[in-house]
Design a protein around this motif. Structure first.
Motif, PDB file in Angstrom:
ATOM      1  N   PHE A   9     -18.099  11.882  -5.548  1.00  0.00           N
ATOM      2  CA  PHE A   9     -18.070  12.149  -3.887  1.00  0.00           C
ATOM      3  C   PHE A   9     -16.889  12.746  -3.374  1.00  0.00           C
ATOM      4  CE2 PHE A   9     -15.040   8.056  -4.134  1.00  0.00           C
ATOM      5  CZ  PHE A   9     -14.649   8.684  -3.090  1.00  0.00           C
ATOM      6  N   ILE A  10     -17.062  13.404  -1.591  1.00  0.00           N
ATOM      7  CA  ILE A  10     -15.820  13.642  -1.130  1.00  0.00           C
ATOM      8  C   ILE A  10     -17.102  12.893   0.405  1.00  0.00           C
ATOM      9  CG2 ILE A  10     -15.971  15.918  -0.185  1.00  0.00           C
ATOM     10  CD1 ILE A  10     -17.254  17.724  -2.595  1.00  0.00           C
ATOM     11  N   PHE A  11     -15.648  12.538   0.044  1.00  0.00           N
ATOM     12  CA  PHE A  11     -15.475  11.540   1.723  1.00  0.00           C
ATOM     13  C   PHE A  11     -14.648  12.704   2.717  1.00  0.00           C
ATOM     14  CE2 PHE A  11     -12.552   9.374   5.101  1.00  0.00           C
ATOM     15  CZ  PHE A  11     -13.860   8.534   6.057  1.00  0.00           C
ATOM     16  N   VAL A  12     -15.853  13.135   4.076  1.00  0.00           N
ATOM     17  CA  VAL A  12     -14.729  13.915   5.052  1.00  0.00           C
ATOM     18  C   VAL A  12     -14.761  13.279   6.059  1.00  0.00           C
ATOM     19  CG1 VAL A  12     -15.448  16.001   6.889  1.00  0.00           C
ATOM     20  CG2 VAL A  12     -16.324  16.227   3.998  1.00  0.00           C
ATOM     21  N   HIS A  13     -13.360  13.606   7.304  1.00  0.00           N
ATOM     22  CA  HIS A  13     -12.676  12.494   7.925  1.00  0.00           C
ATOM     23  C   HIS A  13     -12.475  13.905   9.256  1.00  0.00           C
ATOM     24  CE1 HIS A  13      -9.103   9.923   9.036  1.00  0.00           C
ATOM     25  NE2 HIS A  13     -10.315  10.138  10.141  1.00  0.00           N
ATOM     26  N   ILE A  14     -14.332  13.533   9.952  1.00  0.00           N
ATOM     27  CA  ILE A  14     -14.164  13.731  11.198  1.00  0.00           C
ATOM     28  C   ILE A  14     -13.207  13.149  12.250  1.00  0.00           C
ATOM     29  CG2 ILE A  14     -15.709  13.827  13.134  1.00  0.00           C
ATOM     30  CD1 ILE A  14     -18.129  13.921  11.275  1.00  0.00           C
ATOM     31  N   PRO A  15     -12.906  13.529  13.048  1.00  0.00           N
ATOM     32  CA  PRO A  15     -11.356  12.829  14.103  1.00  0.00           C
ATOM     33  C   PRO A  15     -12.663  12.375  14.584  1.00  0.00           C
ATOM     34  CG  PRO A  15     -11.052  15.374  13.795  1.00  0.00           C
ATOM     35  CD  PRO A  15     -12.697  15.001  13.280  1.00  0.00           C
ATOM     36  N   LYS A  16     -10.883  11.036  15.007  1.00  0.00           N
ATOM     37  CA  LYS A  16     -12.055   9.432  16.342  1.00  0.00           C
ATOM     38  C   LYS A  16     -13.338   9.369  15.792  1.00  0.00           C
ATOM     39  CE  LYS A  16      -8.644   8.776  17.711  1.00  0.00           C
ATOM     40  NZ  LYS A  16      -7.763   7.588  17.365  1.00  0.00           N
TER      41      LYS A  16
END
Length: 223
Positions: A9-16
């Motif tokens: 898996f890849i978790f992409v952390h979008i701000p806020k």
């Protein structure tokens, strides 16, 4: 940003969007070869593993899928379970504004937030351009411009939206701890005039339509 070859898996952390809480939950069950990029404890401890790594873009907490090309292959980006959190855009804009006002580093957005009330900040061309150019999908596009999202998790419906990912992992992640809550009134509606609410709806029209958000949605947890 978390890349797990072991769990694919890849978790992409979008701000806020509340991504730190999910990062910490995933980090608590991290495999020894997972790539953790950010400012959480294990990510800081593993930062040395990225030394000398060449990627298409910046490797940091909020890297996009396109950014990590070179760190991961096109085949991995296409085949892994890829996900990100999203948040009611009216709430997210208020959270972003208050977060900026608490920062001390030199950046145009920080200076703008500290010098303007919320309405002035929202109506500034710099803010409008940023919001318009960066819908959630932009973070989940690979280096060829193709969206690779397996799942978008709505912060306001996290426990139900997480189910497909938890099935993929084979274990539960909820309930998540609340972290990085900003010092602000939880109900975002009081920050907006009718004109500003309509402006935000236009700037974030893609996310509003895609995730069926409304200005008068129930108030979500702060962060």
């Amino acid at each position: 940003m978390i890349i797990s070859r072991g769990r694919r898996f890849i978790f992409v952390h979008i701000p806020k969007t509340g991504g730190t809480a999910l990062s910490l939950a995933l980090e608590a069950r991290a495999m020894k070869d997972d790539i953790l990029i950010g400012d959480t404890p294990k990510a800081r401890a593993r930062r040395g593993r990225l030394k000398g790594v060449k990627a298409q873009g910046r490797l940091w907490k909020h890297s996009t899928l396109a950014d990590i090309s070179g760190l991961v292959s096109d085949a991995e980006v296409a085949d892994f379970f890829t996900l990100a959190l999203v948040r009611n855009p009216w709430d997210r804009a208020v959270s972003y504004y208050h977060w900026l006002r608490a920062q001390s580093f030199a950046h145009p957005a920080v200076g703008l937030a500290k010098s303007q009330g919320f309405s002035g900040f929202l109506n500034h061309p710099q803010t409008q351009t940023s919001l318009r150019l960066w819908p959630a999908a932009a973070y989940l596009r690979d280096r060829h411009g193709a969206e690779r999202a397996s799942l978008f998790l709505r912060l306001e419906h996290l426990e139900t939206d997480l189910a497909p990912f938890e099935t993929h992992l084979g274990f539960r992640l909820t309930p998540l701890a609340r972290v990085n809550e900003s010092a602000r009134v939880a109900d975002w509606r009081g920050y907006y005039s009718d004109a500003d609410a309509a402006l935000l709806a236009d700037l974030c029209a893609e996310d509003v339509a895609r995730f069926r958000y409304r200005f008068d949605d129930a108030v979500a947890p702060r962060g």
